[in-house]
Design a protein around this motif. Sequence first.
Motif, mmCIF file in Angstrom:
data_model
loop_
_atom_site.group_PDB
_atom_site.id
_atom_site.type_symbol
_atom_site.label_atom_id
_atom_site.label_comp_id
_atom_site.label_asym_id
_atom_site.label_seq_id
_atom_site.Cartn_x
_atom_site.Cartn_y
_atom_site.Cartn_z
ATOM 1 N N GLN A 30 0.813 -1.229 0.000
ATOM 2 C CA GLN A 30 0.000 0.000 0.000
ATOM 3 C C GLN A 30 0.842 1.272 0.000
ATOM 4 O O GLN A 30 0.603 2.190 -0.773
ATOM 5 C CB GLN A 30 -0.775 0.088 1.299
ATOM 6 C CG GLN A 30 -1.915 -0.753 1.604
ATOM 7 C CD GLN A 30 -2.700 -0.002 2.687
ATOM 8 O OE1 GLN A 30 -3.607 0.747 2.340
ATOM 9 N NE2 GLN A 30 -2.339 -0.165 3.939
ATOM 10 N N ILE A 31 1.791 1.332 0.936
ATOM 11 C CA ILE A 31 2.605 2.553 1.035
ATOM 12 C C ILE A 31 3.468 2.683 -0.214
ATOM 13 O O ILE A 31 3.596 3.764 -0.783
ATOM 14 C CB ILE A 31 3.473 2.540 2.315
ATOM 15 C CG1 ILE A 31 2.570 2.584 3.554
ATOM 16 C CG2 ILE A 31 4.441 3.714 2.336
ATOM 17 C CD1 ILE A 31 3.292 2.488 4.885
ATOM 18 N N GLU A 52 10.909 -6.804 -3.282
ATOM 19 C CA GLU A 52 9.728 -7.506 -2.747
ATOM 20 C C GLU A 52 10.104 -8.949 -2.445
ATOM 21 O O GLU A 52 11.147 -9.436 -2.883
ATOM 22 C CB GLU A 52 8.564 -7.480 -3.755
ATOM 23 C CG GLU A 52 7.520 -6.407 -3.480
ATOM 24 C CD GLU A 52 6.766 -6.592 -2.162
ATOM 25 O OE1 GLU A 52 6.898 -7.653 -1.527
ATOM 26 O OE2 GLU A 52 6.042 -5.676 -1.754
ATOM 27 N N SER A 54 7.443 -5.004 5.693
ATOM 28 C CA SER A 54 7.636 -5.801 6.902
ATOM 29 C C SER A 54 6.417 -6.705 7.040
ATOM 30 O O SER A 54 5.450 -6.571 6.291
ATOM 31 C CB SER A 54 7.830 -4.919 8.134
ATOM 32 O OG SER A 54 6.642 -4.270 8.456
ATOM 33 N N VAL A 56 10.509 2.552 7.661
ATOM 34 C CA VAL A 56 9.086 2.855 7.833
ATOM 35 C C VAL A 56 8.366 1.632 8.405
ATOM 36 O O VAL A 56 7.487 1.745 9.252
ATOM 37 C CB VAL A 56 8.465 3.266 6.479
ATOM 38 C CG1 VAL A 56 6.958 3.467 6.607
ATOM 39 C CG2 VAL A 56 9.132 4.534 5.950
ATOM 40 N N ASN A 93 7.064 -1.369 10.467
ATOM 41 C CA ASN A 93 6.984 -1.477 11.929
ATOM 42 C C ASN A 93 7.424 -2.827 12.471
ATOM 43 O O ASN A 93 7.289 -3.826 11.766
ATOM 44 C CB ASN A 93 5.539 -1.210 12.358
ATOM 45 C CG ASN A 93 5.258 0.270 12.396
ATOM 46 O OD1 ASN A 93 6.120 1.048 12.795
ATOM 47 N ND2 ASN A 93 4.067 0.663 11.967
ATOM 48 N N HIS A 145 7.821 5.098 17.756
ATOM 49 C CA HIS A 145 6.635 5.202 16.894
ATOM 50 C C HIS A 145 5.677 4.095 17.329
ATOM 51 O O HIS A 145 5.659 3.006 16.764
ATOM 52 C CB HIS A 145 7.010 5.047 15.422
ATOM 53 C CG HIS A 145 5.795 4.865 14.551
ATOM 54 N ND1 HIS A 145 4.903 5.872 14.315
ATOM 55 C CD2 HIS A 145 5.309 3.779 13.909
ATOM 56 C CE1 HIS A 145 3.916 5.409 13.563
ATOM 57 N NE2 HIS A 145 4.145 4.139 13.298
HETATM 58 P P1 NAI Z 1 1.416 -3.772 3.024
HETATM 59 O O1 NAI Z 1 1.147 -5.057 3.724
HETATM 60 O O2 NAI Z 1 0.411 -3.197 2.082
HETATM 61 O O3 NAI Z 1 2.788 -3.908 2.217
HETATM 62 C C1 NAI Z 1 3.932 -4.453 2.770
HETATM 63 C C2 NAI Z 1 4.718 -5.055 1.640
HETATM 64 O O4 NAI Z 1 5.959 -5.485 2.179
HETATM 65 C C3 NAI Z 1 4.036 -6.266 1.016
HETATM 66 O O5 NAI Z 1 3.921 -6.061 -0.391
HETATM 67 C C4 NAI Z 1 4.969 -7.416 1.359
HETATM 68 O O6 NAI Z 1 5.035 -8.367 0.319
HETATM 69 C C5 NAI Z 1 6.287 -6.678 1.520
HETATM 70 N N1 NAI Z 1 7.290 -7.395 2.306
HETATM 71 C C6 NAI Z 1 7.095 -8.195 3.380
HETATM 72 N N2 NAI Z 1 8.266 -8.697 3.786
HETATM 73 C C7 NAI Z 1 9.206 -8.210 2.962
HETATM 74 C C8 NAI Z 1 10.605 -8.395 2.865
HETATM 75 N N3 NAI Z 1 11.266 -9.207 3.694
HETATM 76 N N4 NAI Z 1 11.278 -7.737 1.895
HETATM 77 C C9 NAI Z 1 10.612 -6.937 1.034
HETATM 78 N N5 NAI Z 1 9.299 -6.739 1.062
HETATM 79 C C10 NAI Z 1 8.595 -7.371 2.020
HETATM 80 O O7 NAI Z 1 1.795 -2.731 4.177
HETATM 81 P P2 NAI Z 1 1.849 -1.145 4.090
HETATM 82 O O8 NAI Z 1 0.532 -0.588 4.422
HETATM 83 O O9 NAI Z 1 2.512 -0.739 2.823
HETATM 84 O O10 NAI Z 1 2.795 -0.827 5.352
HETATM 85 C C11 NAI Z 1 4.161 -1.190 5.352
HETATM 86 C C12 NAI Z 1 4.753 -1.043 6.736
HETATM 87 O O11 NAI Z 1 4.736 0.329 7.132
HETATM 88 C C13 NAI Z 1 3.979 -1.784 7.833
HETATM 89 O O12 NAI Z 1 4.927 -2.389 8.705
HETATM 90 C C14 NAI Z 1 3.253 -0.675 8.569
HETATM 91 O O13 NAI Z 1 3.008 -1.031 9.915
HETATM 92 C C15 NAI Z 1 4.282 0.417 8.466
HETATM 93 N N6 NAI Z 1 3.779 1.763 8.703
HETATM 94 C C16 NAI Z 1 4.606 2.634 9.363
HETATM 95 C C17 NAI Z 1 4.225 3.909 9.622
HETATM 96 C C18 NAI Z 1 5.142 4.838 10.354
HETATM 97 O O14 NAI Z 1 4.691 5.952 10.659
HETATM 98 N N7 NAI Z 1 6.373 4.513 10.661
HETATM 99 C C19 NAI Z 1 2.917 4.406 9.206
HETATM 100 C C20 NAI Z 1 2.119 3.454 8.471
HETATM 101 C C21 NAI Z 1 2.564 2.163 8.244
#
Ligand code: NAI
Length: 329
Positions: free
Chosen positions: A15-16, A42, A89, A129, A131, A187
């Motif tokens: 998503q991000i 990925e 993550s 980013v 978590n 965070h």
């Molecule tokens: P998402 O689930 O839509 O995307 C995460 C992507 O990471 C997936 O496509 C997955 O296949 C990939 N992934 C998983 N393990 C991986 C690895 N070992 N190497 C490479 N890619 C990998 O999640 P979204 O919404 O994009 O969020 C990503 C992260 O950002 C989450 O951990 C979320 O909690 C965190 N986050 C942090 C914020 C902050 O303020 N620091 C704010 C919002 C989200």
Amino acid sequence: MKDPITVSITGAAGQIGYALLFRIASGAVFGPDQPVNLRLIEIEPALPALNGVVMELDDCAFPLLREVVPTADLNEGFRGTNWALLVGSVPRKAGMERGDLLGINGKIFTGQGKAIARNAAKDVRVLVVGNPCNTNALIAMNNADGVPKERFFAMTRLDENRAKSQLAKKASVHHSKVTNLCIWGNHSATQYPDFTNAKINGRPVADVISHVEWLKNDFIKTVQQRGAAIIAARGASSAASAANAAIDTVKSLITPTPAGDWHSVAVCSDGSYGIEKGLIASMPIRTIEDGKWEVVQGVPVDAFSREKIDASIKELQEERDAVKDLLPK
Ligand code: NAI
């Protein structure tokens, strides 16, 4: 035209990632005369979806976008990178303890830290980013032999932006009028959005918002719980605002901070403000020039703030202790 800058992004099909890549490729981060290479990382099962994102990047025909490399190979993904944005993550699933999550993600960030050390450009900077971002950054930093500690950051800018927006709404001013807002600590729900040092139109917040109980309670809680409120409303976690905050973070680290202001990002503590040295904790930062930043000193910490900061730092120490096996001596 300048030489291209190389940006690696993990979790690029998430998503991000979807909200982030196109803005970087359009020049919204590094400027209108800075070409960009993207190395998109990925896990194997997500490569088909990532290829779809790459097709869309092609279809934008961005003038500044040079090479795009989608990959599941960390060496290829971090080769020559100047900025590593570690977004991917594993999310917390039902029944998973915080410690389990720390362990699973910890292993990912061990490998990524090592791969960055082996492959990245000499000037690499790393923004985590994904978590739990502070502790993930701690693990990556401690496994990236030879990469200076001051090049690692974890994102608390979304929290800062959320806090500014809440204060602006309450004071009925535009959010650009809110400055000097520091997020301290982790965070997580223990983070402390420091209203005691923030300013509205250059005046202390408490001079503008007289409702002190609101500041001490509802304001802090709203910022701490904003992520959960977004999930409840949208059925999915913050993505566009998180991508926007990542962009703001990078821009703030490559651009001198306006005089008298600061921005929030978690960095490796040097012991300032009694925060244990070596933890990745959010604090007030000033950028002097691209690649050079410092912790703003002398920000007053009253008893109320001290208690809140200490609670968040305690949580960071517990997270660090839970992953100590992943931190080389
Ligand atoms: P998402 O689930 O839509 O995307 C995460 C992507 O990471 C997936 O496509 C997955 O296949 C990939 N992934 C998983 N393990 C991986 C690895 N070992 N190497 C490479 N890619 C990998 O999640 P979204 O919404 O994009 O969020 C990503 C992260 O950002 C989450 O951990 C979320 O909690 C965190 N986050 C942090 C914020 C902050 O303020 N620091 C704010 C919002 C989200």
